[in-house]
Each structure stands twice: as structure tokens, then as C-alpha cells.
Design an enzyme around this catalytic site. Sequence first.
Site, PDB file in Angstrom:
ATOM      1  N   ARG A  58       0.815  -1.222   0.000  1.00 20.02           N
ATOM      2  CA  ARG A  58       0.000   0.000   0.000  1.00 20.02           C
ATOM      3  C   ARG A  58       0.847   1.270   0.000  1.00 20.02           C
ATOM      4  O   ARG A  58       0.378   2.335  -0.405  1.00 20.02           O
ATOM      5  CB  ARG A  58      -1.004  -0.039   1.156  1.00 20.02           C
ATOM      6  CG  ARG A  58      -2.091  -1.085   0.917  1.00 20.02           C
ATOM      7  CD  ARG A  58      -3.062  -1.166   2.068  1.00 20.02           C
ATOM      8  NE  ARG A  58      -2.455  -1.568   3.319  1.00 20.02           N
ATOM      9  CZ  ARG A  58      -2.214  -2.835   3.676  1.00 20.02           C
ATOM     10  NH1 ARG A  58      -2.561  -3.824   2.883  1.00 20.02           N
ATOM     11  NH2 ARG A  58      -1.642  -3.107   4.830  1.00 20.02           N
ATOM     12  N   GLU A  95       3.206  -6.665  12.854  1.00 19.10           N
ATOM     13  CA  GLU A  95       2.209  -6.833  13.915  1.00 19.10           C
ATOM     14  C   GLU A  95       1.651  -8.257  13.838  1.00 19.10           C
ATOM     15  O   GLU A  95       1.214  -8.811  14.812  1.00 19.10           O
ATOM     16  CB  GLU A  95       1.091  -5.791  13.692  1.00 19.10           C
ATOM     17  CG  GLU A  95       0.153  -5.601  14.856  1.00 19.10           C
ATOM     18  CD  GLU A  95      -0.964  -4.612  14.530  1.00 19.10           C
ATOM     19  OE1 GLU A  95      -0.959  -4.008  13.444  1.00 19.10           O
ATOM     20  OE2 GLU A  95      -1.858  -4.486  15.375  1.00 19.10           O
TER      21      GLU A  95
HETATM   22  P1  AMP Z   1       4.380  -2.453  11.529  1.00 18.08           P
HETATM   23  O1  AMP Z   1       5.620  -3.039  10.964  1.00 18.08           O
HETATM   24  O2  AMP Z   1       3.843  -3.222  12.688  1.00 18.08           O
HETATM   25  O3  AMP Z   1       4.510  -0.978  11.810  1.00 18.08           O
HETATM   26  O4  AMP Z   1       3.263  -2.633  10.429  1.00 18.08           O
HETATM   27  C1  AMP Z   1       3.183  -1.801   9.363  1.00 18.08           C
HETATM   28  C2  AMP Z   1       2.865  -2.545   8.083  1.00 18.08           C
HETATM   29  O5  AMP Z   1       1.852  -3.540   8.242  1.00 18.08           O
HETATM   30  C3  AMP Z   1       2.336  -1.591   7.082  1.00 18.08           C
HETATM   31  O6  AMP Z   1       2.867  -1.945   5.817  1.00 18.08           O
HETATM   32  C4  AMP Z   1       0.851  -1.734   7.151  1.00 18.08           C
HETATM   33  O7  AMP Z   1       0.304  -1.701   5.868  1.00 18.08           O
HETATM   34  C5  AMP Z   1       0.604  -3.070   7.792  1.00 18.08           C
HETATM   35  N1  AMP Z   1      -0.243  -3.021   8.988  1.00 18.08           N
HETATM   36  C6  AMP Z   1       0.117  -3.349  10.230  1.00 18.08           C
HETATM   37  N2  AMP Z   1      -0.880  -3.230  11.086  1.00 18.08           N
HETATM   38  C7  AMP Z   1      -1.917  -2.760  10.384  1.00 18.08           C
HETATM   39  C8  AMP Z   1      -3.259  -2.398  10.719  1.00 18.08           C
HETATM   40  N3  AMP Z   1      -3.725  -2.510  11.966  1.00 18.08           N
HETATM   41  N4  AMP Z   1      -4.044  -1.943   9.734  1.00 18.08           N
HETATM   42  C9  AMP Z   1      -3.581  -1.831   8.472  1.00 18.08           C
HETATM   43  N5  AMP Z   1      -2.333  -2.162   8.095  1.00 18.08           N
HETATM   44  C10 AMP Z   1      -1.506  -2.620   9.028  1.00 18.08           C
END
Ligand code: AMP
Length: 170
Positions: A58, A95
Site C-alpha cells: 500500500r 504486527e
Molecule cells: P508495523 O511493521 O507493525 O509498523 O506494520 C506496518 C505494516 O503492516 C504496514 O505496511 C501496514 O500496511 C501493515 N499493517 C500493520 N498493522 C496494520 C493495521 N492494523 N491496519 C492496516 N495495516 C496494518
Amino acid sequence: MDLTAYIRDVPDFPKPGILFKDITPMLQEPAAFREAVDLLADLLDGRQVDALMLVEARGFIFGAALAYRLGIPLVPLRKEDRLPAATHRVTYSLEYGDDVMEMHKDGVAPGSRVVVVDDVLATGGTLAAACRLVEEAGAEVEALAVVIELTELSGRDLLKGYDILTILEY
Ligand code: AMP
């Protein structure tokens, strides 16, 4: 315009306990998408930005529009084994699981200033990994630009020392 009206909450996706922030409604409303891209461009105003590094998938959507608007190069950061030429690679935790990302070794020039673009900052693991790749290429992280920050997940703690630019916070 209230951009939060174009973010859809999807509970328990892709796993139980995750509240997914779905940006597809924003993509279906051109005025909202344009405003989001324009706000990101405004946040970068006055900074030296030699390239945008876009996080699959995205980040590609917002980042490509931003690169077009700003007239600067973009570099795709892709999932494992998708890029055809020599890459730098990094393993990181999401996550919801572990993953690998790669960028072409010649994607950013040494000494250049790079802004990493994604849709959501959650735990910060993805952006921290992107920063490692920028630095491995000998370039510098000018800033991190995201549409949505999930503040309760404290992603900023993993990203100390980097400028984080966001347009919506939850
Ligand atoms: P993080 O590495 O945990 O900061 O996760 C960020 C990546 O995972 C991004 O590329 C987001 O598109 C996706 N992502 C993680 N958690 C979510 C969420 N709750 N909603 C949408 N996208 C998420």
C-alpha cells in the site's frame, strides 16, 4: 475534508485481535486520495528529498502519487524474491508475523536523502527495517511519511531519531 471518513476499520483481519485500518475507501474517492497525497507533500515541503522508498504494497499507492507530484525518483521496497537484480535484504517482524523485504542495491545513491512511505505505522518494525536498508545502501533517512499512525502500538519507540510525518492518528 474529514479523511477519517475514508478509513474503514476491519476487526480481526488478517488475524483475531488485529483491527485493520483499510484505506481502500480513500482510493475510491478521488478528492480524499488527492487530499491525502497533498497533505503528505505539504509535510515534505522544505526538506531535501532525493528519493522516496515505497513499502510494498500500500506504500506503492500513496508513494507513487507523491513521487509524481514532487517529481522525484521512487524506489520499491519489495517482498522476498520479487526484484530481478542484486538486492539488499532484511528480515523484520510485523504486527502479524515475520517477513523479508528487499531493495535493489542500486536503488538509492550513497549520500542521498530518502523518505520512506507507507500507509500505516503500527509496531514500527516495517519502517525500522526500511531504515536499515536505506542506511545499508549508504544513504540517509530524511523522514518517514505515513498516512495513518496507530499510536497505541508505540511504533515511534522503535524509530527513535527519525522524523515521523503522519496525517491521521488513532
Ligand atoms: P508495523 O511493521 O507493525 O509498523 O506494520 C506496518 C505494516 O503492516 C504496514 O505496511 C501496514 O500496511 C501493515 N499493517 C500493520 N498493522 C496494520 C493495521 N492494523 N491496519 C492496516 N495495516 C496494518
